[in-house]
Design a protein around this motif. Structure first.
Motif, mmCIF file in Angstrom:
data_model
loop_
_atom_site.group_PDB
_atom_site.id
_atom_site.type_symbol
_atom_site.label_atom_id
_atom_site.label_comp_id
_atom_site.label_asym_id
_atom_site.label_seq_id
_atom_site.Cartn_x
_atom_site.Cartn_y
_atom_site.Cartn_z
ATOM 1 N N LYS A 50 1.028 -1.130 -0.045
ATOM 2 C CA LYS A 50 0.052 0.081 0.120
ATOM 3 C C LYS A 50 0.694 1.061 0.002
ATOM 4 O O LYS A 50 1.991 1.295 0.437
ATOM 5 N N ILE A 51 0.134 2.204 -0.623
ATOM 6 C CA ILE A 51 1.100 3.599 -0.431
ATOM 7 C C ILE A 51 0.617 4.339 0.672
ATOM 8 O O ILE A 51 -0.696 4.426 1.264
ATOM 9 N N VAL A 52 1.537 4.737 1.680
ATOM 10 C CA VAL A 52 1.310 5.446 2.900
ATOM 11 C C VAL A 52 2.284 6.694 2.706
ATOM 12 O O VAL A 52 3.320 7.017 2.274
ATOM 13 N N MET A 53 1.769 7.783 3.563
ATOM 14 C CA MET A 53 2.631 9.046 3.506
ATOM 15 C C MET A 53 3.160 8.916 4.849
ATOM 16 O O MET A 53 2.947 8.697 5.782
ATOM 17 N N LEU A 54 4.665 9.149 4.828
ATOM 18 C CA LEU A 54 5.415 9.333 5.823
ATOM 19 C C LEU A 54 5.636 10.691 6.439
ATOM 20 O O LEU A 54 5.861 11.676 5.617
ATOM 21 N N LYS A 55 5.519 10.979 7.584
ATOM 22 C CA LYS A 55 5.593 12.227 8.277
ATOM 23 C C LYS A 55 7.040 12.627 8.213
ATOM 24 O O LYS A 55 7.818 11.757 8.133
ATOM 25 N N PRO A 56 7.294 13.892 8.038
ATOM 26 C CA PRO A 56 8.790 14.413 7.998
ATOM 27 C C PRO A 56 9.656 13.842 9.048
ATOM 28 O O PRO A 56 10.862 13.378 8.616
ATOM 29 N N ASP A 57 9.154 13.667 10.205
ATOM 30 C CA ASP A 57 9.864 13.336 11.344
ATOM 31 C C ASP A 57 10.387 11.673 11.147
ATOM 32 O O ASP A 57 11.055 11.294 11.968
ATOM 33 N N ALA A 58 9.452 11.047 10.361
ATOM 34 C CA ALA A 58 9.781 9.809 10.219
ATOM 35 C C ALA A 58 10.461 9.197 8.801
ATOM 36 O O ALA A 58 10.850 8.146 8.747
ATOM 37 N N ILE A 59 10.990 10.473 8.140
ATOM 38 C CA ILE A 59 11.598 10.055 7.030
ATOM 39 C C ILE A 59 13.228 9.813 7.355
ATOM 40 O O ILE A 59 13.830 10.303 8.134
ATOM 41 N N PRO A 60 13.642 8.436 6.892
ATOM 42 C CA PRO A 60 14.836 7.921 7.386
ATOM 43 C C PRO A 60 16.015 8.812 6.601
ATOM 44 O O PRO A 60 15.881 8.757 5.423
ATOM 45 N N ILE A 61 16.985 9.338 7.208
ATOM 46 C CA ILE A 61 17.972 10.011 6.744
ATOM 47 C C ILE A 61 19.242 9.095 7.260
ATOM 48 O O ILE A 61 19.815 9.246 8.548
#
Length: 69
Positions: A50-61
């Motif tokens: 499924k397509i889900v939206m990741l909030k900015p604080d959950a974006i892995p860097i």
């Protein structure tokens, strides 16, 4: 005095080897994720089919060395 022209990469060789392109894509994705996170924008990812939206604080860097495959 004429200066020598910088070497132009052989595009067929670049495509055949793929390393330079892989590295450019890896660095571009890293930069895009970082910019989204810094700007406070979510990203769309695939999770469990499924397509889900990741909030900015959950974006892995990753701070890992970007030159690794």
């Amino acid at each position: 005095m004429n200066k020598p022209k910088p070497a132009t990469p052989n595009i067929n060789k670049v495509f055949a080897e793929g390393r330079a392109m892989d590295e450019a894509i890896r660095m571009s994705v890293h930069q895009a994720l970082l910019e989204h996170k810094q700007a406070g924008n979510p990203i769309a990812v695939g999770r469990n089919g499924k397509i889900v939206m990741l909030k900015p604080d959950a974006i892995p860097i990753l701070d890992a060395d970007l030159t690794r495959p």
